[in-house]
Design an enzyme around this catalytic site. Structure first.
Site, PDB file in Angstrom:
ATOM      1  N   GLU A  83       0.812  -1.224   0.000  1.00 15.88           N
ATOM      2  CA  GLU A  83       0.000   0.000   0.000  1.00 15.88           C
ATOM      3  C   GLU A  83       0.841   1.268   0.000  1.00 15.88           C
ATOM      4  OE1 GLU A  83      -3.145   0.545  -0.382  1.00 15.88           O
ATOM      5  OE2 GLU A  83      -3.733  -1.546  -0.501  1.00 15.88           O
ATOM      6  N   GLU A 114       7.945 -22.222   7.270  1.00 18.17           N
ATOM      7  CA  GLU A 114       8.328 -21.379   8.399  1.00 18.17           C
ATOM      8  C   GLU A 114       9.348 -22.050   9.312  1.00 18.17           C
ATOM      9  OE1 GLU A 114       5.359 -22.038  12.094  1.00 18.17           O
ATOM     10  OE2 GLU A 114       4.462 -20.973  10.410  1.00 18.17           O
TER      11      GLU A 114
END
Length: 301
Positions: A83, A114
């Site tokens: 953004e 992960e």
């Protein structure tokens, strides 16, 4: 035992009969628990301040900001970083996300990725990390290997390392120059850290990016003046911002914005200071992009 002792893995005593609640009772409970998130964030604001001040210095001197995480934590980084270019006209490389499993993991879970600490180092290393940069390792549990590997590498390279977790005395905090531990308590659905933990981390990432951009001169009053006016909505917002700041008509705002190739800051300086586009751009360059400072330079003439 390492996991079960974590606050984020504890059972919430308020939701022990979750499967027997009515729809409204569940919604009310989740809402009540969500109210605790802002309070938990408030407790760590001084740590967030330390992080922001360091990030501002880094970005002002050609450094970059990296969000590193797996699963929900990585997705939060992607959302916040993506953004910044349309909102603040930042180059895409200024704020980046390094996500376990790569970009495809944003859409489809790659949970096993992960667990590899070494991969966190490898993926961050591929971005040519330098000591000018800042790295934020995001993990609700505070013990996820992937961001821990990234932070270890960041410290080795001399980059500033920040940890963002939801447990006290998190493992990842040991490898951070600034540790942010926002303890939101057990989740309504045990261990589902996409809920309160993720909400707290989204709030903090929004705080970090927004506050940093304000301090970098990309906001005038509370308006986006570096918005990338790339579509109809954003072009209209750019015009409205000019009108709000300068009190000119819609037609004048549109005319000047066309002259600046839809860049808001030079348009504001042109109108407020009564100068040409070239003079406005020169003043903005001299003032390092701070519109208010650029306008004030003409008040002495």
């Amino acid at each position: 035992m390492e996991l079960t002792n974590l606050t984020t893995e504890q059972r919430n005593q308020n939701s022990m009969n979750l499967d027997q609640m009515s729809t409204f009772e569940m919604l009310k409970l989740i809402n009540e628990e969500d109210k605790k998130v802002a309070e938990a964030v408030e407790i760590v604001l001084h740590k967030v301040e330390v992080a922001v001040e360091r990030i501002v210095v880094a970005l002002s001197n050609g450094g970059r900001l990296f969000y590193v995480g797996a699963g929900t934590s990585g997705r939060l980084g992607v959302m916040d970083a993506s953004e910044c270019p349309p909102t603040f006209m930042t180059p895409a490389e200024m704020i980046q996300t390094v996500m376990a499993g790569g970009n495809n993991a944003f859409f489809q879970a790659a949970e096993g990725s992960e667990d590899h600490e070494a991969q966190g180092k490898v993926d961050l290393k591929s971005r040519n990390l330098t000591k000018k940069d800042v790295v934020i390792g995001i993990t609700a549990s505070g013990r996820t290997p992937y961001p821990i590997g990234a932070l270890k590498f960041a410290q080795k390279m001399g980059a500033y390392a920040i940890s963002l977790s939801c447990n006290k005395d998190s493992l990842i905090s040991r490898y951070a120059d600034c540790e942010i531990e926002v303890v939101v308590g057990p989740e309504v659905l045990t261990g589902s850290t996409r809920m309160k933990a993720a909400t707290s981390h989204k709030m903090i990432l929004n705080m970090i990016s927004t506050t940093t951009m304000v301090k970098l001169g990309k906001v005038y009053e509370n308006l986006m003046v570096d918005v990338h006016a790339s579509n109809y909505k954003l072009k209209e917002r750019a015009k409205q911002n000019i009108i709000e700041i300068t009190n000119v008509s819609y037609e004048i705002a549109e005319e000047v914005l066309n002259q600046t190739n839809h860049e808001v800051k030079p348009a504001i300086v042109m109108i407020k200071a009564g100068v040409t586009l070239e003079e406005a751009k020169e003043a903005l360059s001299t003032s390092n992009g701070y519109a208010r400072t650029a306008i004030e330079t003409f008040s002495n003439y």
